[in-house]
Write an enzyme that holds these catalytic residues in place. Structure first.
Site, PDB file in Angstrom:
ATOM      1  N   ARG A 275     -49.237  10.888 -10.010  1.00  0.00           N
ATOM      2  CA  ARG A 275     -49.525  10.391 -11.366  1.00  0.00           C
ATOM      3  C   ARG A 275     -48.909  11.369 -12.361  1.00  0.00           C
ATOM      4  NH1 ARG A 275     -50.987  12.901 -15.153  1.00  0.00           N
ATOM      5  NH2 ARG A 275     -53.072  13.585 -14.621  1.00  0.00           N
TER       6      ARG A 275
ATOM      7  N   TYR B 260     -40.923  20.122 -23.297  1.00  0.00           N
ATOM      8  CA  TYR B 260     -42.139  19.595 -22.660  1.00  0.00           C
ATOM      9  C   TYR B 260     -42.555  18.293 -23.346  1.00  0.00           C
ATOM     10  CZ  TYR B 260     -45.970  19.508 -19.593  1.00  0.00           C
ATOM     11  OH  TYR B 260     -46.828  19.074 -18.630  1.00  0.00           O
TER      12      TYR B 260
ATOM     13  N   ASN C 275     -51.182  10.985 -22.948  1.00  0.00           N
ATOM     14  CA  ASN C 275     -49.799  11.147 -23.377  1.00  0.00           C
ATOM     15  C   ASN C 275     -48.870  10.528 -22.337  1.00  0.00           C
ATOM     16  OD1 ASN C 275     -49.699  13.132 -21.332  1.00  0.00           O
ATOM     17  ND2 ASN C 275     -50.316  14.729 -22.781  1.00  0.00           N
TER      18      ASN C 275
ATOM     19  N   LYS D  64     -43.462  22.786 -16.683  1.00  0.00           N
ATOM     20  CA  LYS D  64     -44.714  23.541 -16.799  1.00  0.00           C
ATOM     21  C   LYS D  64     -44.458  25.029 -16.631  1.00  0.00           C
ATOM     22  CE  LYS D  64     -48.175  20.787 -17.352  1.00  0.00           C
ATOM     23  NZ  LYS D  64     -49.522  20.766 -17.824  1.00  0.00           N
TER      24      LYS D  64
ATOM     25  N   ASP E  43     -54.297  22.051 -13.068  1.00  0.00           N
ATOM     26  CA  ASP E  43     -54.217  22.057 -14.532  1.00  0.00           C
ATOM     27  C   ASP E  43     -54.754  20.765 -15.154  1.00  0.00           C
ATOM     28  OD1 ASP E  43     -53.389  23.066 -17.075  1.00  0.00           O
ATOM     29  OD2 ASP E  43     -51.793  21.579 -16.977  1.00  0.00           O
ATOM     30  N   ASP E  44     -54.535  19.628 -14.477  1.00  0.00           N
ATOM     31  CA  ASP E  44     -55.028  18.357 -15.045  1.00  0.00           C
ATOM     32  C   ASP E  44     -56.547  18.348 -15.093  1.00  0.00           C
ATOM     33  OD1 ASP E  44     -52.406  17.020 -15.172  1.00  0.00           O
ATOM     34  OD2 ASP E  44     -52.511  17.346 -13.019  1.00  0.00           O
TER      35      ASP E  44
ATOM     36  N   GLU F 148     -50.446  20.047  -9.958  1.00  0.00           N
ATOM     37  CA  GLU F 148     -50.123  19.347 -11.199  1.00  0.00           C
ATOM     38  C   GLU F 148     -49.763  17.885 -10.930  1.00  0.00           C
ATOM     39  OE1 GLU F 148     -50.107  20.872 -14.306  1.00  0.00           O
ATOM     40  OE2 GLU F 148     -49.774  18.874 -15.097  1.00  0.00           O
ATOM     41  N   ASP F 149     -50.368  16.995 -11.665  1.00  0.00           N
ATOM     42  CA  ASP F 149     -50.000  15.579 -11.662  1.00  0.00           C
ATOM     43  C   ASP F 149     -50.066  14.899 -10.290  1.00  0.00           C
ATOM     44  OD1 ASP F 149     -49.894  15.689 -14.361  1.00  0.00           O
ATOM     45  OD2 ASP F 149     -47.785  15.188 -14.573  1.00  0.00           O
TER      46      ASP F 149
HETATM   47  P1  NAI Z   1     -56.119   9.240 -13.810  1.00  0.00           P
HETATM   48  O1  NAI Z   1     -55.139   8.229 -13.347  1.00  0.00           O
HETATM   49  O2  NAI Z   1     -56.769  10.148 -12.832  1.00  0.00           O
HETATM   50  O3  NAI Z   1     -57.307   8.488 -14.616  1.00  0.00           O
HETATM   51  C1  NAI Z   1     -57.133   7.457 -15.523  1.00  0.00           C
HETATM   52  C2  NAI Z   1     -58.488   6.818 -15.775  1.00  0.00           C
HETATM   53  O4  NAI Z   1     -58.361   5.853 -16.832  1.00  0.00           O
HETATM   54  C3  NAI Z   1     -59.073   6.081 -14.582  1.00  0.00           C
HETATM   55  O5  NAI Z   1     -60.434   6.372 -14.486  1.00  0.00           O
HETATM   56  C4  NAI Z   1     -58.876   4.607 -14.941  1.00  0.00           C
HETATM   57  O6  NAI Z   1     -59.855   3.756 -14.373  1.00  0.00           O
HETATM   58  C5  NAI Z   1     -59.010   4.663 -16.434  1.00  0.00           C
HETATM   59  N1  NAI Z   1     -58.383   3.520 -17.093  1.00  0.00           N
HETATM   60  C6  NAI Z   1     -57.163   2.985 -16.867  1.00  0.00           C
HETATM   61  N2  NAI Z   1     -56.981   1.897 -17.645  1.00  0.00           N
HETATM   62  C7  NAI Z   1     -58.115   1.748 -18.368  1.00  0.00           C
HETATM   63  C8  NAI Z   1     -58.540   0.812 -19.335  1.00  0.00           C
HETATM   64  N3  NAI Z   1     -57.751  -0.188 -19.708  1.00  0.00           N
HETATM   65  N4  NAI Z   1     -59.764   0.969 -19.872  1.00  0.00           N
HETATM   66  C9  NAI Z   1     -60.567   1.982 -19.506  1.00  0.00           C
HETATM   67  N5  NAI Z   1     -60.212   2.901 -18.594  1.00  0.00           N
HETATM   68  C10 NAI Z   1     -59.000   2.790 -18.033  1.00  0.00           C
HETATM   69  O7  NAI Z   1     -55.378  10.081 -14.932  1.00  0.00           O
HETATM   70  P2  NAI Z   1     -55.799  11.495 -15.519  1.00  0.00           P
HETATM   71  O8  NAI Z   1     -55.208  12.591 -14.734  1.00  0.00           O
HETATM   72  O9  NAI Z   1     -57.263  11.528 -15.709  1.00  0.00           O
HETATM   73  O10 NAI Z   1     -55.028  11.462 -16.917  1.00  0.00           O
HETATM   74  C11 NAI Z   1     -55.377  10.515 -17.897  1.00  0.00           C
HETATM   75  C12 NAI Z   1     -54.542  10.735 -19.142  1.00  0.00           C
HETATM   76  O11 NAI Z   1     -54.852  11.990 -19.693  1.00  0.00           O
HETATM   77  C13 NAI Z   1     -53.025  10.697 -18.933  1.00  0.00           C
HETATM   78  O12 NAI Z   1     -52.427   9.915 -19.941  1.00  0.00           O
HETATM   79  C14 NAI Z   1     -52.605  12.108 -19.099  1.00  0.00           C
HETATM   80  O13 NAI Z   1     -51.317  12.178 -19.663  1.00  0.00           O
HETATM   81  C15 NAI Z   1     -53.646  12.619 -20.054  1.00  0.00           C
HETATM   82  N6  NAI Z   1     -53.781  14.053 -19.950  1.00  0.00           N
HETATM   83  C16 NAI Z   1     -53.680  14.767 -21.115  1.00  0.00           C
HETATM   84  C17 NAI Z   1     -53.694  16.119 -21.094  1.00  0.00           C
HETATM   85  C18 NAI Z   1     -53.639  16.891 -22.363  1.00  0.00           C
HETATM   86  O14 NAI Z   1     -53.501  18.091 -22.326  1.00  0.00           O
HETATM   87  N7  NAI Z   1     -53.748  16.260 -23.503  1.00  0.00           N
HETATM   88  C19 NAI Z   1     -53.746  16.849 -19.804  1.00  0.00           C
HETATM   89  C20 NAI Z   1     -53.928  16.007 -18.638  1.00  0.00           C
HETATM   90  C21 NAI Z   1     -53.926  14.653 -18.725  1.00  0.00           C
END
Ligand code: NAI
Length: 550
Positions: free
Chosen positions: A149, A96, A401, A167, A261-262, A238-239
């Site tokens: 995404r 993963y 990530n 997953k 899950d997200d 997911e994603d």
């Molecule tokens: P998303 O695409 O729905 O949201 C991304 C957000 O970041 C948007 O609101 C966008 O406007 C903002 N953004 C992009 N560039 C930016 C910048 N330069 N400055 C400020 N804001 C900015 O993505 P989602 O689903 O919310 O995921 C976001 C991240 O969280 C991904 O990298 C994902 O891998 C991570 N994630 C981590 C998890 C964990 O368990 N640690 C689980 C799910 C997601």
């Protein structure tokens, strides 16, 4: 124990659920007609594991090790799970995060064998018939993506299929959900990723994505078909892109057994970290103020769940929302912004417009910042120093990530805060030595949450997956960090003990499923024992002559 298997000869060796490779007994070889088709030995699972480890050691990269392990899964499911479950802390990063990100980027190139189902939007009108091609008739979980995404990597189209595959492996490896009930699914609605559309080895439709209406009507047909064919099935989204994730969850969550899950899993694991951060600080969730970098599906899911937890602590929803601020690619969410979508508005407050995150920290004075922006390095020295000026113990959660997308590394957080930060990331980082202390950065990865939720839903045949289950899972995960490790900054339990952690978490979630009246089985007296007896064990079954002629 006899099985319902009716396969014999070479067919047994080609079935990953039956194949034992070099571990068949003499009696089994006789009964199955495979004498001469395998080496004339009977090895134990541990001998086989020794060979796997030897071969893995010769692979030069984690991606090569990933390919090797997926190949193993394609040939011998038991040995695959025995390997991964023998040392989760070592193998989870290979099957993963973070290796899965690279595997997805190259999915069409490293592809070996079909796994799961690929359903194209061109099959609209016949989705149910296509689903009938899946050989298992009792499917309990479908992890489905349109790959809008993937991780922090954007639209990966068919390459995103690596995610549902990975997953669902974690349902089994981390929480013991038996693998035969799991179905990875890719809904192919095209991709806006031009690079992949032009790649001769790309495995999806070479079309741009359709309108939202077209996509949602395709998803509606899929969800209906699942209800008709697999009434006990839970659909795990997911994603998807942030907007689709939130909207599709809202569309189905009160009608069917679905979760995202997200949105909910990420929220659960982050909430667990926040609960433990407040334990370290001697405060309460409702004493804190939160500023998110990122306002997509992960941020909204977490903010909504956090507010539910705050409401449970006695706040009104409005008061809870007033503690949560967000900042996205266009700056702070505030009430002059005209580009916000419905679900972002509760977190948009009165404030002067700003695109400078560090200055927003100075004026809002958050106690916790949460990075879900997909942008690596965006928690700069200025940001961490601003947080440290305002807070004795700033809470820094850098959740994006894969690894290079983390908003800051633990080393940066501890160094720039002079050792005061309480830090967790979305990926695993090694311990950090700073100022004579060893800090243990925890991994806020939802693999502590969704497999346990999965096991609880599997055991109870839950009819719905409400937010309360994720709050309970968060509390259960938080409670399982030993106090000594929490003191060293570790917000999450050790991965080495993940199966036991998730069994305990699943039992607490299952209890709540019963309490909420959502279970479709009778409540047992001992829920932990009830969960434990369902846990998949990576051990070979005895294949007898009776089973092969059944
Ligand atoms: P998303 O695409 O729905 O949201 C991304 C957000 O970041 C948007 O609101 C966008 O406007 C903002 N953004 C992009 N560039 C930016 C910048 N330069 N400055 C400020 N804001 C900015 O993505 P989602 O689903 O919310 O995921 C976001 C991240 O969280 C991904 O990298 C994902 O891998 C991570 N994630 C981590 C998890 C964990 O368990 N640690 C689980 C799910 C997601």
């Amino acid at each position: 124990m006899a099985t319902a298997n009716s396969k014999r000869g070479i067919d047994v060796l080609y079935d990953p659920a039956l194949n034992k490779s070099t571990a068949f007994s003499e009696a089994e070889k006789q009964a199955l007609g495979i004498i001469g088709l395998v080496p004339d030995v009977t090895e134990t699972e541990d001998q086989q594991l020794q060979r796997v480890n030897l071969q893995l050691a010769q692979k030069p990269t984690d991606l090569e090790r990933y390919i090797y392990l997926i190949n193993l899964l394609d040939h011998n499911e038991t040995l695959f799970y025995r390997t991964v479950m023998s040392d989760p802390a070592r193998f989870l990063p290979i099957v993963y995060d973070p290796t899965i990100g690279e595997a997805c980027l190259k999915f069409g190139h490293i592809y070996r064998q079909p796994r799961g189902m690929y359903l194209s939007i061109t099959r609209r009108g016949e989705v149910k018939n296509v689903l009938k091609n899946w050989p298992q008739k009792d499917v309990r979980f479908i992890c489905v993506t349109d790959a809008g995404r993937i991780l922090g990597l954007g639209d990966l189209g068919a390459n995103g299929m690596g995610i549902p595959i990975g997953k669902l492996q974690l349902y089994t490896a981390c929480a013991g959900v038996p693998p035969q009930y799991l179905l990875p699914m890719y809904l192919d609605a095209g991709t806006n990723n031009e690079q992949y559309r032009n790649d001769p080895l790309y495995l999806g439709m070479r079309k741009t994505r359709p309108s939202t209406d077209e996509l949602y009507s395709f998803v509606d047909e899929f969800v209906q078909a699942v209800q008709a064919l697999y009434p006990k099935c839970c659909i795990h989204f997911e994603d998807w892109t942030g907007v689709d994730a939130v909207h599709l969850l809202k569309r189905y969550r009160d009608k069917y057994c679905v979760y995202n899950d997200d949105v909910q899993g990420t929220a659960g694991i982050t909430l667990a970290g926040m609960i433990n951060a407040t334990k370290l600080k001697g405060t309460n969730l409702k004493d804190e103020k939160y500023l998110f970098l990122g306002a997509g599906s992960a941020a909204i899911g977490l903010a909504d769940l956090l507010c539910s937890a705050l409401v449970a602590q006695g706040m009104t929803l409005k008061e809870a929302q007033s503690r949560v601020y967000m900042f996205d690619i266009n700056g702070l969410l505030e009430d002059t912004r005209t580009d916000l979508v419905d679900f972002q508005k509760p977190y948009s407050h009165k404030h002067a417009p700003t695109r400078d995150f560090a200055s927003a920290i100075e004026s809002i004075k958050p106690t916790t910042i949460i990075g879900v922006s997909t942008v690596g390095g965006s928690f700069t020295q200025k940001v961490i120093e601003a947080m440290s000026r305002i807070n004795e113990r700033p809470v820094i959660l850098a959740l994006s990530n894969p690894t290079e997308h983390a908003e800051c590394t633990p080393e940066q957080a501890y160094t720039w805060s002079k050792g005061t930060a309480i830090y967790a990331a979305g990926v695993q980082f090694p311990p950090v030595h700073f100022g004579g202390h060893t800090f243990l950065p925890g991994q806020a990865n939802n693999f502590y949450i969704f497999p346990a939720i999965g096991m609880a839903v599997f055991a109870t045949q839950a009819a719905r997956v409400p937010d309360e289950l994720f709050i309970e899972a968060a509390r259960a995960v938080a409670d399982q960090v030993p106090p000594g490790l929490l003191k060293q900054g570790l917000l999450y339990p050790l991965q080495s003990n993940i199966l036991e952690t998730e069994v305990q978490t699943a039992a607490r979630v299952a209890k709540l499923v019963f309490d909420l009246g959502l279970a479709r089985v009778k409540q047992p007296t001992d829920i932990v024992a009830f969960i434990r007896q369902l846990v998949y064990k990576p051990e070979y079954r005895e294949e007898t002559a009776a089973s092969t002629t059944a």
